[in-house]
Design an enzyme around this catalytic site. Structure first.
Site, PDB file in Angstrom:
ATOM      1  N   HIS A 123       0.823  -1.204   0.000  1.00 37.27           N
ATOM      2  CA  HIS A 123       0.000   0.000   0.000  1.00 37.27           C
ATOM      3  C   HIS A 123       0.865   1.264   0.000  1.00 37.27           C
ATOM      4  O   HIS A 123       0.563   2.237  -0.698  1.00 37.27           O
ATOM      5  CB  HIS A 123      -0.925  -0.017   1.221  1.00 37.27           C
ATOM      6  CG  HIS A 123      -1.695   1.252   1.394  1.00 37.27           C
ATOM      7  ND1 HIS A 123      -1.373   2.185   2.359  1.00 37.27           N
ATOM      8  CD2 HIS A 123      -2.743   1.761   0.711  1.00 37.27           C
ATOM      9  CE1 HIS A 123      -2.210   3.201   2.275  1.00 37.27           C
ATOM     10  NE2 HIS A 123      -3.041   2.978   1.280  1.00 37.27           N
TER      11      HIS A 123
ATOM     12  N   GLU B   4       2.001   1.819  -3.421  1.00 42.74           N
ATOM     13  CA  GLU B   4       0.907   2.378  -4.244  1.00 42.74           C
ATOM     14  C   GLU B   4       0.928   3.902  -4.173  1.00 42.74           C
ATOM     15  O   GLU B   4       0.789   4.592  -5.192  1.00 42.74           O
ATOM     16  CB  GLU B   4      -0.427   1.830  -3.758  1.00 42.74           C
ATOM     17  CG  GLU B   4      -1.643   2.450  -4.437  1.00 42.74           C
ATOM     18  CD  GLU B   4      -2.836   2.562  -3.502  1.00 42.74           C
ATOM     19  OE1 GLU B   4      -3.408   3.661  -3.401  1.00 42.74           O
ATOM     20  OE2 GLU B   4      -3.194   1.551  -2.869  1.00 42.74           O
TER      21      GLU B   4
END
Length: 463
Positions: free
Chosen positions: A82, A85
């Site tokens: 994450h 990302e």
């Protein structure tokens, strides 16, 4: 960035070969007014490009899916997927962070990304004339990210704020707690966002190594849906990756196939309670489900629709309509490559939680023992079929289906094929999967301001 976001592998396709997919409607069924055929091309290095033309719209959604999620992290790296990302939006060799966002904003487009437990997706939705721009920007992000130390440090605060925001939403947190209750301290049981401790400790070198390991072409799937020409999309993607030096024309690498395996979830009757000063008690009651490769998933989806998938479902009627015990109550299924979860969520006043759980447990036991009558089965099939079609009426949803299908199953089902599989579910199949899944002693995750006495009553409700 958004976080929220459900076969066997076919042989790898020869590089550069476009493969049309058949519609597959069964004889005698009415075909759903559909977009064009689904086409797939495999480029050198194993990069897959899958698209579906929708000539009646003026938009296109373009996405790149990476076969990496939080389950690929070690305990030390929890949250790295994450975090990465976020970092891919921070700048490339060709564009700054501002130039990335400004390029899409300037044409009225939308751009975002999300991280799940088994994959990550980056996407942009633009007018059809602006598809070349979207392809160039998103491909640039995936192939040319700098992951500078100063960006890692700056974005750390943003990710920590996102964790704090999630912690402030107990209705979201309880699902993370339920995953940990069922799956323990395993990659699937840990939160996608990571924890304050793991995110604080992550270094630039750790994230950069994770990027290099998981973002090669064989791990990626390009998906696009809308007003487009497949061959043109392939050409633009090939050019973008080649100019970035991310494609080796002589490479014989094949795409990574779908995840497989068999993981048993043996948790039964476990109760995890987190006491927190909230207005409601947030509860998830559930059992092990089935993996996404299990053919029983179709019957379980129909069962889920009947139990808690709509306003006519058993849980909605029994808990909310008849007794007024909760505003939000529903059931859900989560299918992973090697296991699955089935659960019921409800949010209610703490004093009412034992009564809500008692009703939920009674409905689980009743369906486990009796299955569904034919009339209820047909209503659930209709509800699931309609929601499936209505959920695919925009290019973003179509792109999501294409990318997830390629990453998770390595194949595509047309809308008609999906509807046929749902319609073919029988009373006996639902009865069998109900007996197999719902007969387990359920486990329970709870977040709320519960007293010792209330917590003890919850334990009694699921025993």
């Amino acid at each position: 960035m958004t976080r929220k976001a459900l076969r066997t592998a076919r042989p790898a396709l020869p590089a550069g070969r476009a493969v049309p997919r058949p519609r597959g409607a069964a004889p005698g069924t009415a075909a759903v007014p559909a977009a064009g055929e689904i086409r797939t091309t495999v480029l050198p290095g194993g990069l897959r490009v899958v698209s579906q033309s929708v000539p009646t719209v003026r938009s296109v959604t373009f996405g790149i899916w990476a076969r990496v999620g939080s389950r690929d992290e070690t305990p030390v790296l929890n949250g790295a997927t994450h975090y990465l990302e976020h970092l891919l939006f921070k700048g490339t060799r060709r564009r700054s962070a501002l130039e990335i966002s400004a390029a899409v904003d300037a044409v009225g487009g939308e751009m975002n990304a999300f991280t799940a437990k088994e994959f990550t997706c980056y996407y942009a939705r633009v007018l059809d004339d602006d598809l070349p721009l979207a392809i160039d920007v998103v491909c640039d992000m995936l192939t040319g990210s700098l992951i500078r130390a100063e960006d890692v440090d700056a974005e750390r605060g943003v990710v920590l704020e996102e964790i704090a925001m999630t912690e402030d939403d107990p209705g979201d947190c309880v699902h993370d707690l339920y995953a940990r209750t069922m799956l323990g301290d395993s990659p699937l049981g840990r939160p996608v966002l990571g924890t304050v401790e793991t995110v604080t400790a992550l270094t630039r070198d750790q994230v950069a190594r994770f990027y290099r390991r998981h973002y090669d072409p064989a791990h990626l799937v390009v998906a696009a849906a809308g007003r487009l020409d497949h061959d043109r999309v392939v050409e633009l993607v090939h050019r973008a990756f080649a100019e970035a030096g991310a494609l080796d024309s002589g490479s014989a690498a094949r795409p990574h196939g779908p995840r497989t395996g068999r993981r048993a979830i043996r948790t039964a009757g476990k109760v995890d309670v987190v006491r927190r000063r909230t207005e409601q008690a947030h509860v998830v009651l559930g059992t092990p489900g089935v993996s996404r490769h299990d053919d029983r998933r179709w019957a379980l989806s129909v069962l889920n629709a009947a139990l808690g998938g709509g306003m006519s479902s058993r849980l909605f009627q029994e808990v909310r309509e008849k007794r007024g015990l909760a505003y939000s109550v529903y059931s859900f299924t989560s299918g992973y490559a090697d296991c699955g979860l089935f659960g019921i969520y409800a949010g209610c006043r703490p004093a009412l939680a034992p009564d809500v759980l008692k009703i939920c447990r009674q409905e689980l036991d009743r369906i486990a023992g009796e299955g569904l009558p034919e009339e209820e089965l047909r209503r659930a099939v209709g509800q699931l079929s309609g929601s499936t079609v209505l959920g695919l009426e925009d290019t973003g949803s179509l792109m999501h289906r294409l990318g997830k299908s390629e990453i998770c199953w390595g194949d595509q089902l047309t809308v008609d094929e999906m509807l046929n599989r749902i319609a073919a579910v029988t009373v006996d199949e639902v009865r069998r999967v109900a007996a197999e899944v719902l007969s387990h002693r359920p486990s329970l995750a709870v977040i709320g301001p519960l007293s010792e006495r209330q917590a003890a009553r919850l334990d009694e409700a699921v025993s």
